[in-house]
Design an enzyme around this catalytic site. Structure first.
Site, PDB file in Angstrom:
ATOM      1  N   ARG A  60      87.592  -2.460  45.204  1.00 58.06           N
ATOM      2  CA  ARG A  60      86.239  -2.990  45.334  1.00 58.06           C
ATOM      3  C   ARG A  60      85.316  -2.286  44.332  1.00 58.06           C
ATOM      4  NH1 ARG A  60      84.302   1.196  46.187  1.00 58.06           N
ATOM      5  NH2 ARG A  60      82.264   0.255  45.830  1.00 58.06           N
ATOM      6  N   GLY A  61      84.039  -2.760  44.315  1.00 54.24           N
ATOM      7  CA  GLY A  61      83.094  -2.265  43.311  1.00 54.24           C
ATOM      8  C   GLY A  61      83.071  -3.277  42.182  1.00 54.24           C
ATOM      9  N   ARG A  98      85.848 -13.085  45.892  1.00 52.80           N
ATOM     10  CA  ARG A  98      84.536 -12.533  46.268  1.00 52.80           C
ATOM     11  C   ARG A  98      83.474 -13.217  45.399  1.00 52.80           C
ATOM     12  NH1 ARG A  98      83.911  -6.379  47.198  1.00 52.80           N
ATOM     13  NH2 ARG A  98      82.317  -7.216  48.581  1.00 52.80           N
ATOM     14  N   GLN A 202      81.362   3.063  52.263  1.00 60.91           N
ATOM     15  CA  GLN A 202      81.768   3.446  50.898  1.00 60.91           C
ATOM     16  C   GLN A 202      81.094   4.750  50.470  1.00 60.91           C
ATOM     17  OE1 GLN A 202      80.752   0.363  51.793  1.00 60.91           O
ATOM     18  NE2 GLN A 202      81.562  -1.240  50.477  1.00 60.91           N
ATOM     19  N   ASP A 243      75.740  -5.696  41.680  1.00 59.04           N
ATOM     20  CA  ASP A 243      76.843  -6.648  41.612  1.00 59.04           C
ATOM     21  C   ASP A 243      76.483  -7.848  40.744  1.00 59.04           C
ATOM     22  OD1 ASP A 243      77.057  -5.061  44.266  1.00 59.04           O
ATOM     23  OD2 ASP A 243      79.072  -5.753  43.778  1.00 59.04           O
ATOM     24  N   ASN A 253      72.792  -6.048  45.305  1.00 58.08           N
ATOM     25  CA  ASN A 253      73.617  -4.849  45.464  1.00 58.08           C
ATOM     26  C   ASN A 253      73.912  -4.694  46.956  1.00 58.08           C
ATOM     27  OD1 ASN A 253      74.912  -2.570  44.126  1.00 58.08           O
ATOM     28  ND2 ASN A 253      73.535  -1.303  45.305  1.00 58.08           N
ATOM     29  N   LYS A 254      74.708  -3.703  47.280  1.00 57.61           N
ATOM     30  CA  LYS A 254      75.177  -3.514  48.652  1.00 57.61           C
ATOM     31  C   LYS A 254      74.049  -3.610  49.671  1.00 57.61           C
ATOM     32  CE  LYS A 254      78.545  -3.210  49.651  1.00 57.61           C
ATOM     33  NZ  LYS A 254      79.223  -4.492  50.018  1.00 57.61           N
TER      34      LYS A 254
END
Ligand code: RI2
Length: 355
Positions: A60-61, A98, A202, A243, A253-254
Site C-alpha cells: 500500500r501507499g 484501488r 499505518q 494519493d 490523502n488518508k
C-alpha cells in the site's frame, strides 16, 4: 542475470527499504499487514495474486502501488510473451484494485503506451520501461525530500499522518518521510509526531517502525490528539503524503488528513503535502472529482479482528478525505515547492523540467 535483476541488486546495495522487487523469476513483497512484528516476505508469481495483494493492503501507499502496477504489467508480459490481449487484461485487473491513488493508473498507462502497436511486445522493451519508472521514482524522492527539507527548521517537531515513507514509495523515504529524512541528514535536530491512523494503523505500525530504523525520534499519538498537540505548541509543521492532487491543489490523502489541516490552520501551523508531479491529476479540476475509496466497515467496528462495537451497529470507512487547497501552505514536489495560487502555479510546474 537479467538487466532487471541486476538493476534490483543495485537498488539493494543502496540500503533502501524496498516494499517490492524482482528476484529469481518472481516478485517479492514485504507483507505490510504484518509489520512491525514480523518482516514477512511473500513470493508472487501471478498478476492475479499481485492484484489481490494491492486490494487487501499487503502492499500500500500511493507511490508503492504505482510501482507495483508497473511490476504487475511486467509479470503479465513475462508469463504471456507480452500478448496484447493479456496486457490489456492485466491493466484492467490492476487498475480495478484501488480507485483513489492516481500513480497506479499512471504507471500502468505508461506501460500500455510502450506496448501499443505490438501484438507481442518484446520483454526487454517492458523491462526498460519498468527500470525507467523505478529510477525516476527514486530520484523524485531525493529531490522532493531536499526541497521539503529546506522548509524544516532546526528544532522543529513535524506531525505526519498515515505512512508516506520508504515502504509506501521506492525505498528512500517515500514522500513525507523523504522530507523528514533529508532534514535529519542535514543535521537538523528534529522530532516527529506520528498519528496512529485508525483503522489500519499505518502510522503506529509502519511510520513508527521506519523512523525508528532511520534513528529519527518519533512520538506516537492517536489521531484525535493532534489538535491538543498543536494547541500547546508541540507541532511546528505538518507534512503528509497524497494519493491524488487535483489541478487546483485540492488533495486526497488518508482519512483524517482534513481534520489535521483544519486544526493546523486554526493554530497558524504550516501544512504541506509532499508529493510528486505524477500524483497531480490535471484531468480533474477539483477534489470534488476525486473518487474516494470506501473499505469494509468491519475495520471500524473491530480492531485486529476483535469486535469493539455492539453487533448490528452500522459503520462507514471512507479510506481518504479531501483537503481543500485553501488549507495548504505548499505542495512539495521534485521540481520545487508550489504555493498559492495553486491552479496557476501547478500548470507552470507541469511544463518545468526537473533540474
Ligand atoms: P504517498 C496511503 O494510503 C495514505 O493516504 C498515505 O498518506 C499515502 O498512501 C502514502 O502514499 P493507503 O495506501 O503519498 O495506506 O507517500 O490507503 O505516496
Amino acid at each position: 542475470m537479467s538487466k532487471l535483476e541486476q538493476f534490483v541488486r543495485n537498488l539493494k546495495d543502496q540500503q533502501l527499504l524496498l516494499s517490492i522487487w524482482f528476484e529469481n523469476g518472481a516478485l517479492k513483497l514485504i507483507n505490510q499487514l504484518k509489520l512491525p512484528h514480523k518482516e514477512e516476505i511473500l513470493t508472487i508469481q501471478k498478476v492475479e495474486d499481485l492484484a489481490e495483494a494491492i486490494r487487501n493492503m499487503t502492499i500500500r501507499g500511493s507511490g508503492a502501488i504505482g510501482i507495483a502496477g508497473a511490476w504487475g504489467m511486467y509479470l503479465a508480459a513475462l508469463h504471456s510473451g507480452g500478448t496484447r490481449e493479456e496486457m490489456i487484461r492485466a491493466a484492467r485487473l490492476l487498475k480495478s484494485t484501488r480507485p483513489t491513488a492516481v500513480n497506479l493508473m499512471k504507471t500502468i498507462d505508461e506501460i500500455m503506451d510502450c506496448v501499443n502497436g505490438f501484438e507481442m511486445t518484446p520483454i526487454d522493451r517492458i523491462e526498460a520501461k519498468v527500470i525507467e519508472i523505478l529510477e525516476r521514482q527514486l530520484q523524485f524522492e531525493h529531490l522532493l525530500g531536499s526541497h521539503g527539507a529546506n522548509l524544516i527548521n532546526d528544532g522543529d517537531t513535524v506531525l505526519t499522518h498515515c505512512h508516506s515513507g520508504a515502504l509506501a514509495g521506492s525505498g528512500y523515504g517515500g514522500r513525507a518521510l523523504s522530507v523528514i529524512r533529508k532534514a535529519y541528514e542535514q543535521g537538523k535536530n528534529i522530532q516527529v509526531i506520528a498519528c496512529e491512523t485508525r483503522p489500519y494503523l499505518q502510522g503506529a505500525r509502519i511510520t513508527a517502525y521506519e523512523l525508528q530504523k532511520f534513528g529519527i525520534p518519533v512520538t506516537l499519538i492517536t489521531d484525535n490528539m493532534s489538535g491538543y498537540c498543536m494547541s500547546v505548541g508541540r507541532v511546528q509543521k505538518v507534512v503528509v503524503g497524497s494519493d491524488r492532487v487535483a489541478a487546483n491543489g485540492d488533495l486526497a490523502n488518508k482519512i483524517g488528513t482534513y481534520m489535521h489541516a483544519l486544526a493546523a490552520k486554526e493554530h497558524d501551523i504550516p501544512f504541506y503535502t509532499a508529493t510528486s508531479s505524477h500524483t497531480i491529476d490535471f484531468s480533474i479540476q477539483s477534489g470534488a472529482d476525486i473518487e474516494v475509496e470506501f473499505r469494509g466497515a468491519e475495520e471500524v467496528t473491530s480492531l485486529n479482528g476483535q469486535r469493539l462495537a455492539p453487533k448490528g451497529v452500522e459503520a462507514i470507512y471512507p479510506s481518504f478525505d479531501i483537503t481543500p487547497n485553501s488549507y495548504l501552505s505548499g505542495i512539495i514536489t521534485e521540481k520545487g515547492v508550489i504555493t498559492h495560487p495553486f491552479s496557476q502555479n501547478l500548470q507552470q510546474l507541469n511544463s518545468k523540467v526537473v533540474q
